[in-house]
Motif scaffolding. Structure first.
Motif, short mmCIF file in Angstrom:
data_model
loop_
_atom_site.label_atom_id
_atom_site.label_comp_id
_atom_site.label_asym_id
_atom_site.label_seq_id
_atom_site.Cartn_x
_atom_site.Cartn_y
_atom_site.Cartn_z
N ASN A 328 -9.63 -4.95 4.32
CA ASN A 328 -10.74 -4.38 3.33
C ASN A 328 -11.93 -4.07 4.07
O ASN A 328 -12.98 -3.89 3.37
CB ASN A 328 -10.80 -5.16 2.10
CG ASN A 328 -11.54 -6.61 2.57
OD1 ASN A 328 -11.56 -6.73 3.83
ND2 ASN A 328 -11.62 -7.43 1.53
N LEU A 329 -11.79 -3.89 5.40
CA LEU A 329 -12.80 -3.57 6.31
C LEU A 329 -13.85 -2.32 5.86
O LEU A 329 -14.86 -2.33 5.88
CB LEU A 329 -12.49 -3.40 7.71
CG LEU A 329 -13.64 -3.11 8.66
CD1 LEU A 329 -14.22 -4.32 9.04
CD2 LEU A 329 -12.84 -2.71 10.11
N SER A 330 -13.12 -1.18 5.31
CA SER A 330 -13.65 -0.06 5.42
C SER A 330 -14.56 -0.04 4.07
O SER A 330 -15.60 0.62 4.08
CB SER A 330 -12.76 1.09 5.18
OG SER A 330 -11.72 1.00 4.17
N GLU A 331 -14.05 -0.96 3.00
CA GLU A 331 -14.95 -0.93 1.68
C GLU A 331 -16.15 -1.98 1.90
O GLU A 331 -17.06 -2.03 1.26
CB GLU A 331 -13.87 -1.34 0.60
CG GLU A 331 -12.90 -0.11 0.44
CD GLU A 331 -11.56 -0.68 1.32
OE1 GLU A 331 -11.53 -1.56 1.90
OE2 GLU A 331 -11.04 0.56 1.47
N VAL A 332 -15.69 -3.30 2.43
CA VAL A 332 -16.82 -4.31 2.31
C VAL A 332 -17.66 -4.46 3.70
O VAL A 332 -18.59 -5.26 3.66
CB VAL A 332 -16.16 -5.42 1.96
CG1 VAL A 332 -15.49 -5.43 0.73
CG2 VAL A 332 -15.20 -6.33 3.09
N GLY A 333 -17.08 -3.87 4.86
CA GLY A 333 -17.81 -3.97 6.07
C GLY A 333 -17.36 -5.09 6.84
O GLY A 333 -16.48 -6.01 6.46
N ASN A 334 -17.84 -5.44 7.96
CA ASN A 334 -17.56 -6.45 8.87
C ASN A 334 -18.68 -7.53 8.33
O ASN A 334 -20.05 -7.49 8.81
CB ASN A 334 -18.05 -6.10 10.33
CG ASN A 334 -17.71 -7.18 11.29
OD1 ASN A 334 -17.26 -8.29 10.82
ND2 ASN A 334 -18.16 -7.07 12.57
N VAL A 335 -18.41 -8.65 7.67
CA VAL A 335 -18.98 -9.76 7.36
C VAL A 335 -18.94 -10.91 8.11
O VAL A 335 -19.07 -12.03 7.91
CB VAL A 335 -18.99 -10.04 5.93
CG1 VAL A 335 -19.86 -11.00 5.19
CG2 VAL A 335 -18.68 -8.77 5.03
N GLY A 336 -18.56 -10.82 9.40
CA GLY A 336 -18.29 -11.92 10.53
C GLY A 336 -17.99 -13.15 9.92
O GLY A 336 -16.45 -13.01 9.60
N ALA A 337 -18.50 -14.15 9.84
CA ALA A 337 -17.94 -15.46 9.44
C ALA A 337 -17.32 -15.54 8.17
O ALA A 337 -16.43 -16.14 7.65
CB ALA A 337 -18.94 -16.68 9.89
N GLY A 338 -17.66 -14.47 7.15
CA GLY A 338 -17.18 -14.34 5.76
C GLY A 338 -16.03 -13.49 5.55
O GLY A 338 -15.35 -13.56 4.48
N SER A 339 -15.84 -12.70 6.57
CA SER A 339 -14.82 -11.57 6.39
C SER A 339 -13.35 -12.25 5.98
O SER A 339 -12.95 -11.54 5.06
CB SER A 339 -14.65 -10.90 7.88
OG SER A 339 -15.77 -10.03 7.92
N ILE A 340 -12.72 -13.35 6.54
CA ILE A 340 -11.48 -13.62 6.41
C ILE A 340 -11.44 -14.48 5.05
O ILE A 340 -10.74 -14.19 4.41
CB ILE A 340 -11.10 -14.71 7.43
CG1 ILE A 340 -9.48 -14.72 7.62
CG2 ILE A 340 -11.67 -16.02 7.19
CD1 ILE A 340 -8.92 -13.42 8.01
N PHE A 341 -12.62 -14.88 4.67
CA PHE A 341 -12.65 -15.35 3.16
C PHE A 341 -12.70 -14.44 2.21
O PHE A 341 -12.16 -14.36 1.23
CB PHE A 341 -14.08 -16.35 3.17
CG PHE A 341 -14.25 -17.41 3.85
CD1 PHE A 341 -14.05 -18.67 3.11
CD2 PHE A 341 -14.21 -17.70 5.24
CE1 PHE A 341 -14.04 -19.94 3.61
CE2 PHE A 341 -14.32 -18.86 5.54
CZ PHE A 341 -14.23 -20.11 5.00
N ILE A 342 -13.33 -13.44 2.32
CA ILE A 342 -13.52 -12.05 1.39
C ILE A 342 -12.14 -11.49 1.34
O ILE A 342 -11.78 -11.25 0.19
CB ILE A 342 -14.79 -11.05 1.86
CG1 ILE A 342 -16.03 -11.91 1.72
CG2 ILE A 342 -14.51 -9.86 1.27
CD1 ILE A 342 -17.25 -11.34 2.37
N ALA A 343 -11.46 -11.20 2.68
CA ALA A 343 -10.17 -10.65 2.41
C ALA A 343 -9.34 -11.35 1.57
O ALA A 343 -8.48 -10.87 0.86
CB ALA A 343 -9.58 -10.57 3.87
N LEU A 344 -9.09 -12.76 2.11
CA LEU A 344 -8.19 -13.47 1.37
C LEU A 344 -8.41 -13.46 -0.13
O LEU A 344 -7.37 -13.71 -0.79
CB LEU A 344 -8.04 -14.98 2.08
CG LEU A 344 -7.19 -15.88 1.55
CD1 LEU A 344 -5.58 -15.38 1.63
CD2 LEU A 344 -7.09 -17.29 2.22
N GLU A 345 -9.78 -13.77 -0.43
CA GLU A 345 -10.09 -13.88 -1.88
C GLU A 345 -9.54 -12.55 -2.64
O GLU A 345 -8.77 -12.65 -3.68
CB GLU A 345 -11.51 -13.96 -2.27
CG GLU A 345 -11.94 -14.14 -3.51
CD GLU A 345 -12.09 -12.81 -4.47
OE1 GLU A 345 -12.12 -12.95 -5.62
OE2 GLU A 345 -12.28 -11.80 -3.55
#
Length: 379
Positions: A328-345
């Protein structure tokens, strides 16, 4: 030893999504001039929208601690209330202050009204996974029945033009072109804000999706490779880092010492190869069959790496077909330490998961090349 399950997930993304054309409205113009590098970087990273904890005047709307607290508040319900929380473990690259710890500040924002155990993981993208691992081990060992873990970033305030204008002015005085070094400007167009949180418990929830954590592994290659991403220091010719504390204070602004920087040449050389090497090590360690994996969530900083990562995995016998990958990188951007949490959610609440499926999480960190991976089973 207890089994550990992600029983609930929550995400908080601040304000409205920001398009590529709007970015400089929020971040400002360095030296009053539009960036020449921006369009090239955006074309390569494939990010179309992201979120900033800023208004259009570049003023902050949320702190990192507030973003994290808002994500965590989404975990509370009739089955798990604030009063049930005994352990809080948070990871971030971009804490609001050097001290106190990030988790201390998040605890304060949550208004729980009592003391709890806290843990803060610092670093770069892996700090979120480090925070998750602390909670996982605590619940697994029976120290706590539940843990709240979060990963977050608020990088936008690091990237506003005023943080770089002193450097540009210094370049003017030296009669050089007033263009901030690419290693500093590069990340202005790569990073975004947000937070994700997981509730870990020692039992799955009935009538809803839970994810059993089978394992979490970590690998560091700092013994082989010099630093690639760094802040609060400056890289020397021999590859070592000189701390901000060893510079005169007037150099902090002139050289943007506290800016987050990235050595893109080293990044390209190692980030994918070492990622594949570390993941192969985990599959061998746990005697895993790649075909048993149903979903692959690999954090990448840029769409530029998407094809290459799949190819490098395939070279070490981990050839996952495209239909198994989730981004979901293209929609939410690179959120660093939060990215894997946001993708899995997003995946966890998508309605697509089936009991028994396996989810692979992969997180790289280019600081000095460290990697983590985890395997989850849908329950």
């Amino acid at each position: 030893m207890y089994d550990v399950f992600i029983t609930k997930s929550s995400t908080y993304l601040p304000n409205e999504p920001v398009s590529n054309d709007e970015m400089e409205t929020y971040l400002g113009l360095i030296n009053g001039v539009p960036s020449k590098a921006r369009s090239l970087i955006l074309r390569n990273n494939k990010i179309t929208t992201r979120y900033y904890a800023l208004d259009k005047q570049g003023k902050p709307t949320h702190s990192n601690a507030q973003l994290t607290a808002k994500a965590i508040e989404g975990l509370f319900d009739e089955n798990f209330t604030k009063s049930d929380m005994k352990l809080l473990s948070c990871g971030t690259t971009s804490a609001d202050q050097i001290q106190p710890s990030h988790s201390s500040m998040v605890h304060g924002e949550l208004n729980i009204g009592r003391s709890i155990e806290i843990n803060t993981a610092t670093g770069l993208c892996n700090s979120g996974m480090n925070a998750l691992n602390y909670g996982f081990l605590a619940v697994r060992a029976g120290v706590h029945e539940a843990a709240v873990c979060a990963g977050s970033e608020r990088m936008s305030s690091w990237m506003t033009a005023d943080k770089f204008n002193h450097e540009a002015e210094n370049l003017k005085q030296l009669e050089e072109r007033p263009i901030v070094a690419f290693k500093r400007e590069f990340l202005r167009w790569m990073l975004s804000d947000g937070a994700g949180a997981f509730l870990l418990e020692n039992k799955p929830r009935e009538n809803s999706i839970s994810l059993k954590i089978d394992f979490i592994d970590f690998y560091s290659y700092a013994h082989e490779i010099e630093a690639c991403m760094y802040a609060g220091c400056e890289k020397q010719e021999d590859g070592s880092l000189q701390s901000w504390a060893d510079y005169p204070s007037d150099e902090w602004l002139k050289q943007s010492i506290f800016a987050l920087k990235q050595d893109t040449k080293i990044l390209d050389k190692y980030i994918l190869v070492k990622g594949a090497e570390s993941l192969r090590s985990s599959f061998d360690k746990h005697n895993l069959d790649p075909e048993s994996v149903d979903h692959v969530l690999a954090h990448i900083s840029s769409g530029y790496f998407k094809e290459g990562l799949k190819d490098e995995f395939a070279k070490v016998g981990l050839d996952f077909p495209w239909e198994k990958w989730f981004y979901n990188l293209s929609e939410v951007g690179n959120v660093g330490a939060g990215s894997i949490f946001i993708a899995l959610e997003e995946l966890m609440n998508s309605g697509k998961l089936k009991k028994g499926e396996k989810i692979l999480l992969c997180v790289p960190e280019s600081g000095r090349f460290a990697y983590s991976c985890a395997l989850l089973t849908v329950c």
